[in-house]
Design a protein around this motif. Structure first.
Motif, mmCIF file in Angstrom:
data_model
loop_
_atom_site.group_PDB
_atom_site.id
_atom_site.type_symbol
_atom_site.label_atom_id
_atom_site.label_comp_id
_atom_site.label_asym_id
_atom_site.label_seq_id
_atom_site.Cartn_x
_atom_site.Cartn_y
_atom_site.Cartn_z
ATOM 1 N N ARG A 64 46.536 51.289 39.363
ATOM 2 C CA ARG A 64 46.517 51.572 37.873
ATOM 3 C C ARG A 64 46.190 50.028 37.329
ATOM 4 O O ARG A 64 46.264 49.042 37.680
ATOM 5 C CB ARG A 64 47.896 51.794 37.294
ATOM 6 N N GLU A 65 45.281 50.386 36.354
ATOM 7 C CA GLU A 65 44.703 49.195 35.455
ATOM 8 C C GLU A 65 45.804 48.563 35.080
ATOM 9 O O GLU A 65 46.704 48.901 34.621
ATOM 10 C CB GLU A 65 43.940 49.659 34.399
ATOM 11 N N GLN A 72 43.236 41.709 38.453
ATOM 12 C CA GLN A 72 43.002 41.129 36.880
ATOM 13 C C GLN A 72 42.322 39.850 37.075
ATOM 14 O O GLN A 72 41.390 39.687 36.608
ATOM 15 C CB GLN A 72 44.483 40.870 36.346
ATOM 16 N N PRO A 117 46.912 52.791 31.991
ATOM 17 C CA PRO A 117 47.127 51.686 32.342
ATOM 18 C C PRO A 117 48.597 51.150 32.141
ATOM 19 O O PRO A 117 49.486 51.662 31.455
ATOM 20 C CB PRO A 117 46.235 50.966 31.278
ATOM 21 N N TYR A 259 38.083 47.200 40.562
ATOM 22 C CA TYR A 259 38.265 47.275 39.193
ATOM 23 C C TYR A 259 37.068 46.332 38.510
ATOM 24 O O TYR A 259 36.939 45.327 38.953
ATOM 25 C CB TYR A 259 39.469 46.859 38.437
ATOM 26 N N ALA A 262 37.841 43.580 35.192
ATOM 27 C CA ALA A 262 39.157 43.557 34.690
ATOM 28 C C ALA A 262 39.403 44.210 33.491
ATOM 29 O O ALA A 262 40.093 44.074 32.464
ATOM 30 C CB ALA A 262 40.004 42.256 34.576
ATOM 31 N N GLY A 265 38.631 49.461 34.253
ATOM 32 C CA GLY A 265 39.300 50.033 35.299
ATOM 33 C C GLY A 265 38.957 51.180 36.023
ATOM 34 O O GLY A 265 39.742 51.744 36.655
#
Length: 275
Positions: A64-65, A72, A117, A259, A262, A265
């Protein structure tokens, strides 16, 4: 327990956590071996898929973002081979890989894990202190401050300033691009005073210019991740400002299917606005 053991590493799922352990074979990238075992809580997972191929298949996990400070910090730029959420699978173990993927997907469905997110990091990132030697010097982070000691080959302007010490409280972001072998990378620590600096990495006293061994320079992502994990989460207002600044400064195209920058996502090689 659903488990698959391969030369590339091991994935073990006990119903609540996916434990990812890198393999010890020489084909496993130094970055993954150094990063070590990752315990991924089920609530951090967005999806998992097995991609069969003629000679070898791949297990890929999508998080998940905002769940993982590693994703990240690296912004989708880790080479595929160094991606810890990717496992190379031999053809004769394809059935086991599909079973592991199905068990994780079933648990996601039963526990009704959202794909939205996250509001906090669900993985902790590397422990501190962490120290890495790169082509431009060594960088360390003890949880409170970053220290950069320049190499003899660093630009004379950097060497003239002496070791650079940056308090975590002064940081507003971290920017990282890998040394691709064809193009230099960098690790830059962004403070309030340097947020709009246009100095190139080779002359920026707050940045390491990554021009040497791509294999070893990739380890700077450990420090980038450890610092990112202790900065405001992207879901917060302060974190959103950090993310916007990173998008404005980012100019290299993501090189892997994780991703993107960052930011969006999404699962694929997309390009975020401003990249």
């Amino acid at each position: 327990m659903a488990e698959i053991i391969q030369r590339d590493g091991t994935w073990a799922f006990d119903g609540t956590t996916v434990r990812i352990t890198p393999g010890l074979h020489r084909s496993v990238p130094l970055f993954r071996q150094t990063y070590g075992e990752i315990a991924v809580p089920l609530e951090a997972v967005s999806g998992v898929v097995f991609e069969p191929e003629r000679k070898r298949g791949r297990l890929r996990m999508r998080l998940r973002e905002g769940a993982d400070p590693l994703l990240q910090a690296t912004g989708g730029r880790l080479p595929d081979a160094a991606d810890p959420y990717r496992l190379a699978v031999d053809v004769d173990r394809a059935g086991v890989a599909e079973y592991v993927a199905e068990e994780i997907r079933r648990a996601l469905l039963l526990d009704q894990i959202p794909k939205d997110p996250t509001k906090t990091y669900l993985l902790s990132g590397p422990p501190v202190p962490v120290s890495v030697r790169s082509s431009d010097g060594s960088v360390s982070f003890d949880g409170l401050q970053v220290r950069i000691d320049w190499a003899d080959t660093s630009d004379r302007v950097k060497r003239a300033t002496g070791p650079r010490i940056i308090a975590l409280s002064d940081l507003v972001g971290v920017e990282w691009l890998p040394n691709s072998g064809y193009e230099d990378g960098f690790l830059r620590f962004v403070t309030r005073e340097t947020a709009f600096s246009k100095l190139p990495p080779e002359k920026d006293p707050y940045a390491l210019d990554l021009w040497g061994s791509a294999r070893r320079d990739l380890l700077t992502a450990l420090v980038a991740t450890a610092v990112t994990a202790r900065l405001p989460h992207p879901s917060t207002r302060a974190g959103a400002i950090i993310r916007r600044n990173s998008r404005r400064r980012c100019r290299r195209r993501p090189t892997t299917t994780t991703y993107c920058c960052a930011d969006c996502g999404s699962w694929g090689s997309c390009i975020a606005k401003g990249s």
